[in-house]
Design a protein around this motif. Structure first.
Motif, PDB file in Angstrom:
ATOM      1  N   LYS A  36       0.830  -1.209   0.000  1.00 29.96           N
ATOM      2  CA  LYS A  36       0.000   0.000   0.000  1.00 29.96           C
ATOM      3  C   LYS A  36       0.864   1.257   0.000  1.00 29.96           C
ATOM      4  O   LYS A  36       0.653   2.177  -0.805  1.00 29.96           O
ATOM      5  CB  LYS A  36      -0.930  -0.019   1.213  1.00 29.96           C
ATOM      6  CG  LYS A  36      -1.726   1.247   1.411  1.00 29.96           C
ATOM      7  CD  LYS A  36      -2.582   1.177   2.670  1.00 29.96           C
ATOM      8  CE  LYS A  36      -1.730   1.136   3.911  1.00 29.96           C
ATOM      9  NZ  LYS A  36      -2.479   1.114   5.156  1.00 29.96           N
ATOM     10  N   SER A  40       1.337   4.045  -2.872  1.00 26.79           N
ATOM     11  CA  SER A  40       0.977   5.422  -2.520  1.00 26.79           C
ATOM     12  C   SER A  40       2.139   6.384  -2.761  1.00 26.79           C
ATOM     13  O   SER A  40       1.962   7.452  -3.343  1.00 26.79           O
ATOM     14  CB  SER A  40       0.546   5.478  -1.053  1.00 26.79           C
ATOM     15  OG  SER A  40       0.329   6.801  -0.649  1.00 26.79           O
ATOM     16  N   VAL A  48      -3.995   5.944  -4.534  1.00 29.85           N
ATOM     17  CA  VAL A  48      -4.189   5.137  -3.325  1.00 29.85           C
ATOM     18  C   VAL A  48      -3.807   6.003  -2.130  1.00 29.85           C
ATOM     19  O   VAL A  48      -2.643   6.368  -1.968  1.00 29.85           O
ATOM     20  CB  VAL A  48      -3.363   3.838  -3.372  1.00 29.85           C
ATOM     21  CG1 VAL A  48      -3.464   3.093  -2.051  1.00 29.85           C
ATOM     22  CG2 VAL A  48      -3.822   2.958  -4.523  1.00 29.85           C
ATOM     23  N   ASP A  49      -4.802   6.326  -1.302  1.00 29.62           N
ATOM     24  CA  ASP A  49      -4.586   7.173  -0.127  1.00 29.62           C
ATOM     25  C   ASP A  49      -4.490   6.287   1.111  1.00 29.62           C
ATOM     26  O   ASP A  49      -5.491   5.706   1.537  1.00 29.62           O
ATOM     27  CB  ASP A  49      -5.749   8.149   0.018  1.00 29.62           C
ATOM     28  CG  ASP A  49      -5.617   9.058   1.223  1.00 29.62           C
ATOM     29  OD1 ASP A  49      -4.610   8.967   1.967  1.00 29.62           O
ATOM     30  OD2 ASP A  49      -6.537   9.875   1.437  1.00 29.62           O
ATOM     31  N   TYR A  57      -9.184   1.720   0.288  1.00 29.54           N
ATOM     32  CA  TYR A  57      -7.952   1.246  -0.347  1.00 29.54           C
ATOM     33  C   TYR A  57      -7.949  -0.261  -0.539  1.00 29.54           C
ATOM     34  O   TYR A  57      -7.269  -0.768  -1.413  1.00 29.54           O
ATOM     35  CB  TYR A  57      -6.673   1.764   0.312  1.00 29.54           C
ATOM     36  CG  TYR A  57      -6.454   1.522   1.779  1.00 29.54           C
ATOM     37  CD1 TYR A  57      -6.173   0.256   2.274  1.00 29.54           C
ATOM     38  CD2 TYR A  57      -6.483   2.588   2.674  1.00 29.54           C
ATOM     39  CE1 TYR A  57      -5.951   0.049   3.620  1.00 29.54           C
ATOM     40  CE2 TYR A  57      -6.247   2.389   4.020  1.00 29.54           C
ATOM     41  CZ  TYR A  57      -5.995   1.119   4.491  1.00 29.54           C
ATOM     42  OH  TYR A  57      -5.760   0.913   5.821  1.00 29.54           O
ATOM     43  N   GLN A  60      -9.352  -0.571  -3.935  1.00 27.81           N
ATOM     44  CA  GLN A  60      -8.370  -0.111  -4.920  1.00 27.81           C
ATOM     45  C   GLN A  60      -7.254  -1.119  -5.133  1.00 27.81           C
ATOM     46  O   GLN A  60      -6.811  -1.335  -6.257  1.00 27.81           O
ATOM     47  CB  GLN A  60      -7.765   1.226  -4.481  1.00 27.81           C
ATOM     48  CG  GLN A  60      -8.711   2.394  -4.525  1.00 27.81           C
ATOM     49  CD  GLN A  60      -8.061   3.637  -3.942  1.00 27.81           C
ATOM     50  OE1 GLN A  60      -7.554   3.633  -2.826  1.00 27.81           O
ATOM     51  NE2 GLN A  60      -8.085   4.712  -4.716  1.00 27.81           N
ATOM     52  N   ALA A  85      -5.930  -4.169   4.255  1.00 24.85           N
ATOM     53  CA  ALA A  85      -6.453  -3.974   2.893  1.00 24.85           C
ATOM     54  C   ALA A  85      -7.200  -5.205   2.390  1.00 24.85           C
ATOM     55  O   ALA A  85      -7.856  -5.121   1.350  1.00 24.85           O
ATOM     56  CB  ALA A  85      -5.313  -3.626   1.935  1.00 24.85           C
TER      57      ALA A  85
END
Length: 186
Positions: A36, A40, A48-49, A57, A60, A85
């Motif tokens: 992640k 990001s 992707v925050d 996310y 995503q 996630a």
């Protein structure tokens, strides 16, 4: 060969459990937080925050996590993918597609008292990359409230998809032991 998917709320013990599976069962793991944050920071154009909701996310990142998981399964590699996630509906889909090769568990804390959970977090720190250690108690307690709500979502979704859910609201170590036995089975 088994691919283990270990999802759950932040600060529920996923990394501690994955590390124990590595040490005692020789099951390597990939913390999906690294994936992640890599996306990001390295590919910000993908949007992707890491501060968004895990549901956001998680949606995503699922195409990438799914492709990674399928590659591990098809390569006949035992592995643990762990992170917030992972969402139950996606894990259930993968488990149904590969019923004898994927084991799924989620960790959470649906009824945790913020002050007690804060003490647990401060006691069972997550190692060198334990990002909450530098934050004041108020910030961590706010995170606990958010993750308690997320844990309720996970518990409902796990029940809907017939997935293992382990709740550490009352006994953190015993819950991790139960999840370890479940994921560490041959």
């Amino acid at each position: 060969m088994k691919l283990s998917l270990l999802g759950g709320a932040s600060r529920a013990g996923k990394s501690l459990l994955a590390h124990r599976l590595l040490l005692e069962r020789q099951l390597p793991y990939l913390p999906l937080d690294a994936l992640k944050m890599g996306i990001s920071n390295g590919l910000p154009e993908l949007g992707v925050d890491p501060n968004a909701s895990p549901v956001v996310y998680g949606e995503q990142l699922w195409p990438l996590i799914q492709a990674l998981a399928i590659n591990l399964i098809e390569s006949d590699l035992s592995y643990v993918l762990e992170g917030d996630a992972l969402l139950p509906k996606h894990a259930a889909d993968l488990s149904q597609r590969y019923p004898d090769q994927v084991r799924v568990a989620f960790l959470g804390y649906t009824m945790a008292e913020p002050a007690e959970k804060l003490q647990t977090i401060r006691t069972f720190r997550g190692g060198a990359n334990d990002w909450v250690q530098g934050y004041p108690d108020k910030y961590v307690q706010d995170l606990i409230s958010e993750m308690t709500a997320f844990s309720r979502y996970l518990k409902r979704e796990c029940a809907l998809h017939h997935l293992a859910y382990f709740d550490s609201s009352s006994d953190f170590l015993s819950t991790l032991e139960q999840a370890f036995c479940y994921l560490g089975e041959e």
